[in-house]
Design a protein around this motif. Structure first.
Motif, PDB file in Angstrom:
ATOM      1  N   LYS A  65      16.381  27.534  37.934  1.00  0.00           N
ATOM      2  CA  LYS A  65      16.078  28.942  37.689  1.00  0.00           C
ATOM      3  C   LYS A  65      17.143  29.529  36.777  1.00  0.00           C
ATOM      4  O   LYS A  65      18.318  29.217  36.918  1.00  0.00           O
ATOM      5  CB  LYS A  65      16.049  29.734  38.998  1.00  0.00           C
ATOM      6  N   VAL A  66      16.700  30.375  35.867  1.00  0.00           N
ATOM      7  CA  VAL A  66      17.616  31.116  35.002  1.00  0.00           C
ATOM      8  C   VAL A  66      17.136  32.554  34.895  1.00  0.00           C
ATOM      9  O   VAL A  66      15.951  32.846  35.034  1.00  0.00           O
ATOM     10  CB  VAL A  66      17.724  30.515  33.577  1.00  0.00           C
ATOM     11  N   LYS A  67      18.099  33.432  34.666  1.00  0.00           N
ATOM     12  CA  LYS A  67      17.779  34.825  34.361  1.00  0.00           C
ATOM     13  C   LYS A  67      18.058  34.982  32.872  1.00  0.00           C
ATOM     14  O   LYS A  67      19.207  34.945  32.430  1.00  0.00           O
ATOM     15  CB  LYS A  67      18.646  35.775  35.182  1.00  0.00           C
ATOM     16  N   LEU A  68      17.001  35.090  32.095  1.00  0.00           N
ATOM     17  CA  LEU A  68      17.147  35.176  30.643  1.00  0.00           C
ATOM     18  C   LEU A  68      17.776  36.505  30.238  1.00  0.00           C
ATOM     19  O   LEU A  68      17.462  37.559  30.800  1.00  0.00           O
ATOM     20  CB  LEU A  68      15.787  35.035  29.960  1.00  0.00           C
ATOM     21  N   LEU A 121      13.276  32.650  22.458  1.00  0.00           N
ATOM     22  CA  LEU A 121      11.953  32.101  22.781  1.00  0.00           C
ATOM     23  C   LEU A 121      10.873  32.725  21.922  1.00  0.00           C
ATOM     24  O   LEU A 121       9.953  32.032  21.466  1.00  0.00           O
ATOM     25  CB  LEU A 121      11.653  32.298  24.269  1.00  0.00           C
ATOM     26  N   HIS A 122      10.970  34.025  21.695  1.00  0.00           N
ATOM     27  CA  HIS A 122       9.978  34.714  20.864  1.00  0.00           C
ATOM     28  C   HIS A 122       9.976  34.138  19.444  1.00  0.00           C
ATOM     29  O   HIS A 122       8.910  33.890  18.871  1.00  0.00           O
ATOM     30  CB  HIS A 122      10.268  36.219  20.837  1.00  0.00           C
ATOM     31  N   ARG A 123      11.171  33.908  18.877  1.00  0.00           N
ATOM     32  CA  ARG A 123      11.260  33.332  17.526  1.00  0.00           C
ATOM     33  C   ARG A 123      10.623  31.945  17.468  1.00  0.00           C
ATOM     34  O   ARG A 123      10.058  31.559  16.457  1.00  0.00           O
ATOM     35  CB  ARG A 123      12.720  33.253  17.072  1.00  0.00           C
ATOM     36  N   LYS A 124      10.738  31.188  18.559  1.00  0.00           N
ATOM     37  CA  LYS A 124      10.154  29.841  18.604  1.00  0.00           C
ATOM     38  C   LYS A 124       8.662  29.868  18.920  1.00  0.00           C
ATOM     39  O   LYS A 124       7.997  28.847  18.853  1.00  0.00           O
ATOM     40  CB  LYS A 124      10.851  29.009  19.699  1.00  0.00           C
ATOM     41  N   GLY A 125       8.151  31.023  19.332  1.00  0.00           N
ATOM     42  CA  GLY A 125       6.754  31.118  19.735  1.00  0.00           C
ATOM     43  C   GLY A 125       6.517  30.553  21.125  1.00  0.00           C
ATOM     44  O   GLY A 125       5.407  30.143  21.453  1.00  0.00           O
ATOM     45  N   THR A 126       7.566  30.537  21.948  1.00  0.00           N
ATOM     46  CA  THR A 126       7.486  29.993  23.302  1.00  0.00           C
ATOM     47  C   THR A 126       7.369  31.125  24.309  1.00  0.00           C
ATOM     48  O   THR A 126       8.123  32.098  24.243  1.00  0.00           O
ATOM     49  CB  THR A 126       8.757  29.167  23.613  1.00  0.00           C
ATOM     50  N   VAL A 127       6.456  30.993  25.234  1.00  0.00           N
ATOM     51  CA  VAL A 127       6.300  31.973  26.302  1.00  0.00           C
ATOM     52  C   VAL A 127       7.043  31.453  27.536  1.00  0.00           C
ATOM     53  O   VAL A 127       6.751  30.355  28.012  1.00  0.00           O
ATOM     54  CB  VAL A 127       4.813  32.191  26.643  1.00  0.00           C
ATOM     55  N   PRO A 128       8.007  32.223  28.043  1.00  0.00           N
ATOM     56  CA  PRO A 128       8.749  31.748  29.218  1.00  0.00           C
ATOM     57  C   PRO A 128       7.898  31.821  30.481  1.00  0.00           C
ATOM     58  O   PRO A 128       6.940  32.591  30.542  1.00  0.00           O
ATOM     59  CB  PRO A 128       9.926  32.720  29.306  1.00  0.00           C
ATOM     60  N   PRO A 129       8.258  31.034  31.491  1.00  0.00           N
ATOM     61  CA  PRO A 129       7.581  31.180  32.781  1.00  0.00           C
ATOM     62  C   PRO A 129       7.790  32.603  33.305  1.00  0.00           C
ATOM     63  O   PRO A 129       8.798  33.250  32.991  1.00  0.00           O
ATOM     64  CB  PRO A 129       8.292  30.168  33.681  1.00  0.00           C
ATOM     65  N   GLU A 130       6.861  33.078  34.087  1.00  0.00           N
ATOM     66  CA  GLU A 130       6.946  34.428  34.635  1.00  0.00           C
ATOM     67  C   GLU A 130       8.197  34.580  35.500  1.00  0.00           C
ATOM     68  O   GLU A 130       8.524  33.701  36.295  1.00  0.00           O
ATOM     69  CB  GLU A 130       5.699  34.725  35.465  1.00  0.00           C
ATOM     70  N   PHE A 157      14.449  36.106  37.697  1.00  0.00           N
ATOM     71  CA  PHE A 157      14.636  34.675  37.445  1.00  0.00           C
ATOM     72  C   PHE A 157      13.312  34.006  37.114  1.00  0.00           C
ATOM     73  O   PHE A 157      12.302  34.276  37.745  1.00  0.00           O
ATOM     74  CB  PHE A 157      15.246  33.987  38.672  1.00  0.00           C
ATOM     75  N   SER A 158      13.356  33.126  36.124  1.00  0.00           N
ATOM     76  CA  SER A 158      12.184  32.308  35.810  1.00  0.00           C
ATOM     77  C   SER A 158      12.505  30.858  36.176  1.00  0.00           C
ATOM     78  O   SER A 158      13.647  30.416  36.090  1.00  0.00           O
ATOM     79  CB  SER A 158      11.800  32.438  34.335  1.00  0.00           C
ATOM     80  N   LYS A 159      11.484  30.134  36.609  1.00  0.00           N
ATOM     81  CA  LYS A 159      11.643  28.755  37.079  1.00  0.00           C
ATOM     82  C   LYS A 159      11.145  27.797  36.002  1.00  0.00           C
ATOM     83  O   LYS A 159      10.042  27.963  35.481  1.00  0.00           O
ATOM     84  CB  LYS A 159      10.852  28.578  38.368  1.00  0.00           C
ATOM     85  N   TRP A 160      11.977  26.812  35.691  1.00  0.00           N
ATOM     86  CA  TRP A 160      11.690  25.831  34.650  1.00  0.00           C
ATOM     87  C   TRP A 160      11.944  24.433  35.184  1.00  0.00           C
ATOM     88  O   TRP A 160      12.803  24.242  36.042  1.00  0.00           O
ATOM     89  CB  TRP A 160      12.653  25.999  33.482  1.00  0.00           C
TER      90      TRP A 160
END
Length: 78
Positions: free
Chosen positions: A15-18, A26-35, A41-44
């Motif tokens: 888990k990380v808190k972005l 992530l936006h620049r890469k076009g990646t949507v983070p987990p909710e 915190f999002s879980k990856w």
């Protein structure tokens, strides 16, 4: 293996808190983070986190995670 060492798999959940910089990256890469949960915190899977941020992390790079990378002891079987 030393009794103080912990084996972590790239498939373990972390888990990380972005930070705002993390979301921007992530936006620049076009990646949507987990909710994110209610605490932010999002879980990856660890490999997903490495894939999404690996090339951007170096000494002096922006801080993408607030407080570091967290892994639940139960995830490690402890």
């Amino acid at each position: 293996m030393d009794s103080q060492e912990i084996n972590v798999s790239l498939n373990h959940a972390v888990k990380v808190k972005l930070t705002p910089e993390g979301y921007s990256h992530l936006h620049r890469k076009g990646t949507v983070p987990p909710e994110a949960d209610r605490e932010g915190f999002s879980k990856w899977a660890l490999w997903q986190l490495f894939e999404s941020f690996g090339e951007a992390i170096s000494i002096g790079s922006p801080t993408y995670f607030e407080g570091g990378i967290f892994i639940d002891r139960h995830e490690l079987g402890l």
